[in-house]
Write a protein that holds these residues in place. Structure first.
Motif, mmCIF file in Angstrom:
data_model
loop_
_atom_site.group_PDB
_atom_site.id
_atom_site.type_symbol
_atom_site.label_atom_id
_atom_site.label_comp_id
_atom_site.label_asym_id
_atom_site.label_seq_id
_atom_site.Cartn_x
_atom_site.Cartn_y
_atom_site.Cartn_z
ATOM 1 N N SER A 145 0.750 -1.233 -0.004
ATOM 2 C CA SER A 145 -0.071 -0.069 -0.066
ATOM 3 C C SER A 145 0.925 1.258 0.028
ATOM 4 O O SER A 145 0.725 2.054 -1.042
ATOM 5 C CB SER A 145 -0.876 0.007 1.300
ATOM 6 O OG SER A 145 -1.617 1.129 1.351
ATOM 7 N N SER A 148 2.522 1.690 -3.464
ATOM 8 C CA SER A 148 1.395 2.102 -4.472
ATOM 9 C C SER A 148 1.511 3.637 -4.341
ATOM 10 O O SER A 148 1.403 4.490 -5.345
ATOM 11 C CB SER A 148 0.262 1.616 -4.276
ATOM 12 O OG SER A 148 -0.458 1.805 -3.375
ATOM 13 N N ALA A 152 2.754 6.207 -7.102
ATOM 14 C CA ALA A 152 1.738 7.009 -7.883
ATOM 15 C C ALA A 152 2.408 8.516 -8.173
ATOM 16 O O ALA A 152 2.276 9.362 -9.077
ATOM 17 C CB ALA A 152 0.502 7.246 -7.172
ATOM 18 N N ALA A 157 2.351 4.898 -13.385
ATOM 19 C CA ALA A 157 0.902 4.589 -13.037
ATOM 20 C C ALA A 157 0.610 2.962 -12.972
ATOM 21 O O ALA A 157 -0.187 2.772 -12.006
ATOM 22 C CB ALA A 157 -0.261 5.255 -13.684
ATOM 23 N N GLU A 158 1.172 2.620 -13.719
ATOM 24 C CA GLU A 158 1.173 0.951 -13.851
ATOM 25 C C GLU A 158 1.738 0.400 -12.700
ATOM 26 O O GLU A 158 1.209 -0.568 -12.197
ATOM 27 C CB GLU A 158 1.785 0.523 -15.344
ATOM 28 C CG GLU A 158 1.628 -0.909 -15.272
ATOM 29 C CD GLU A 158 2.342 -1.547 -16.903
ATOM 30 O OE1 GLU A 158 3.413 -2.073 -16.943
ATOM 31 O OE2 GLU A 158 1.886 -0.763 -17.798
ATOM 32 N N GLU A 161 -0.329 1.094 -9.649
ATOM 33 C CA GLU A 161 -1.737 0.151 -9.903
ATOM 34 C C GLU A 161 -1.303 -1.120 -9.249
ATOM 35 O O GLU A 161 -2.192 -1.881 -8.754
ATOM 36 C CB GLU A 161 -2.290 0.227 -11.051
ATOM 37 C CG GLU A 161 -3.737 0.341 -11.320
ATOM 38 C CD GLU A 161 -4.449 0.884 -10.414
ATOM 39 O OE1 GLU A 161 -5.335 0.181 -9.699
ATOM 40 O OE2 GLU A 161 -4.121 2.139 -10.074
ATOM 41 N N ALA A 164 -0.940 -1.485 -5.592
ATOM 42 C CA ALA A 164 -2.297 -1.428 -4.883
ATOM 43 C C ALA A 164 -3.050 -2.662 -5.182
ATOM 44 O O ALA A 164 -3.702 -2.957 -4.114
ATOM 45 C CB ALA A 164 -3.024 -0.211 -5.687
ATOM 46 N N ARG A 165 -3.118 -3.138 -6.107
ATOM 47 C CA ARG A 165 -3.840 -4.575 -6.418
ATOM 48 C C ARG A 165 -3.286 -5.401 -5.541
ATOM 49 O O ARG A 165 -4.051 -6.294 -5.023
ATOM 50 C CB ARG A 165 -3.831 -5.123 -7.962
ATOM 51 C CG ARG A 165 -4.611 -4.262 -8.789
ATOM 52 C CD ARG A 165 -4.958 -4.793 -10.139
ATOM 53 N NE ARG A 165 -3.650 -4.985 -10.995
ATOM 54 C CZ ARG A 165 -2.998 -4.206 -11.547
ATOM 55 N NH1 ARG A 165 -3.393 -2.899 -12.017
ATOM 56 N NH2 ARG A 165 -1.626 -4.399 -12.269
ATOM 57 N N CYS A 168 -4.340 -5.022 -2.064
ATOM 58 C CA CYS A 168 -5.945 -5.327 -1.827
ATOM 59 C C CYS A 168 -5.807 -6.848 -1.853
ATOM 60 O O CYS A 168 -6.812 -7.485 -0.958
ATOM 61 C CB CYS A 168 -6.432 -4.725 -3.175
ATOM 62 S SG CYS A 168 -8.319 -5.186 -3.010
ATOM 63 N N CYS A 175 -8.364 -2.442 0.080
ATOM 64 C CA CYS A 175 -9.083 -2.186 -1.486
ATOM 65 C C CYS A 175 -9.695 -0.705 -1.259
ATOM 66 O O CYS A 175 -10.050 -0.311 0.012
ATOM 67 C CB CYS A 175 -10.046 -3.268 -1.414
ATOM 68 S SG CYS A 175 -9.368 -5.033 -1.659
ATOM 69 N N ASN A 176 -9.730 -0.111 -2.405
ATOM 70 C CA ASN A 176 -10.480 1.066 -2.484
ATOM 71 C C ASN A 176 -9.863 2.316 -1.587
ATOM 72 O O ASN A 176 -10.528 3.317 -1.174
ATOM 73 C CB ASN A 176 -11.905 1.259 -2.273
ATOM 74 C CG ASN A 176 -12.628 0.114 -3.063
ATOM 75 O OD1 ASN A 176 -12.313 0.125 -4.267
ATOM 76 N ND2 ASN A 176 -13.317 -0.735 -2.512
ATOM 77 N N ARG A 178 -7.177 4.078 -2.686
ATOM 78 C CA ARG A 178 -6.518 4.941 -3.637
ATOM 79 C C ARG A 178 -7.389 6.351 -4.084
ATOM 80 O O ARG A 178 -8.712 5.999 -4.455
ATOM 81 C CB ARG A 178 -5.927 4.191 -4.818
ATOM 82 C CG ARG A 178 -4.979 3.343 -4.461
ATOM 83 C CD ARG A 178 -4.029 2.713 -5.645
ATOM 84 N NE ARG A 178 -3.831 3.854 -6.553
ATOM 85 C CZ ARG A 178 -2.621 4.028 -7.041
ATOM 86 N NH1 ARG A 178 -1.730 3.302 -6.887
ATOM 87 N NH2 ARG A 178 -2.522 5.233 -7.980
#
Length: 178
Positions: A145, A148, A152, A157-158, A161, A164-165, A168, A175-176, A178
């Motif tokens: 986390s 991520s 950012a 961004a890739e 992301e 972040a995935r 999660c 999750c959620n 970001r």
């Protein structure tokens, strides 16, 4: 006398003795007692108050030494967080770097997250990524986390992301965010 009591029983009798010593205005003795209590029972909030008592009587370096030992010895999971918080309070957050590096190398996880976060706060984002990436790769959601968020702004961004995935997947509470 009170210090001997605290050495024998760092619980409620010692807390009462500290209160009596403080009520009598014997601040130096109270600071010593609080320092001893912090070493004996290094729970985060009570230890932080004890460190602040030492700082109050001008013994900041002694408080930092006590806080460092609670982090280094690993008796308290919150010991390093307390150490970090106290160093932030006295304006010396960089003093935590060596201890957190060692703890991160020894234990990983939470300590690596704390180290990565501190490095980022000290504007050492490349070093933070170097700490957080392997921590994330080894399955620590907090590190993913933090990574991520850092990527950012510092990466692509890739990459952000993907971290972040992973956070999660490892822990749905991330999750959620970001």
């Amino acid at each position: 006398m009170a210090l001997e009591l605290c050495d024998r029983d760092p619980g409620l009798p010692c807390e009462l003795a500290v209160g009596a010593v403080e009520s009598a205005g014997r601040w130096e003795e109270a600071a010593d007692l609080r320092g001893a209590l912090c070493l004996a029972t290094p729970t985060s909030e009570s230890c932080f108050a004890r460190l602040a008592a030492l700082e109050h009587v001008g013994r900041t370096d002694a408080a930092i030494d006590i806080a460092r030992s609670t982090c280094e010895d690993g008796r308290d999971a919150e010991g390093c967080a307390t150490f970090r918080r106290f160093l932030d309070r006295v304006g010396r957050p960089e003093d935590a770097l060596d201890v957190l590096r060692k703890r991160c190398a020894d234990d990983g996880g939470e300590d690596c997250a704390a180290l990565g976060s501190l490095l980022d706060e000290l504007d050492q984002s490349a070093a933070a990524v170097e700490v957080l990436q392997p921590c994330c790769d080894s399955g620590h959601a907090v590190c993913c986390s933090l990574l991520s968020v850092l990527l950012a702004t510092e990466g692509t961004a890739e990459q952000a992301e993907a971290a972040a995935r992973r956070a999660c997947r490892l822990d749905p509470s991330f999750c959620n965010q970001r």
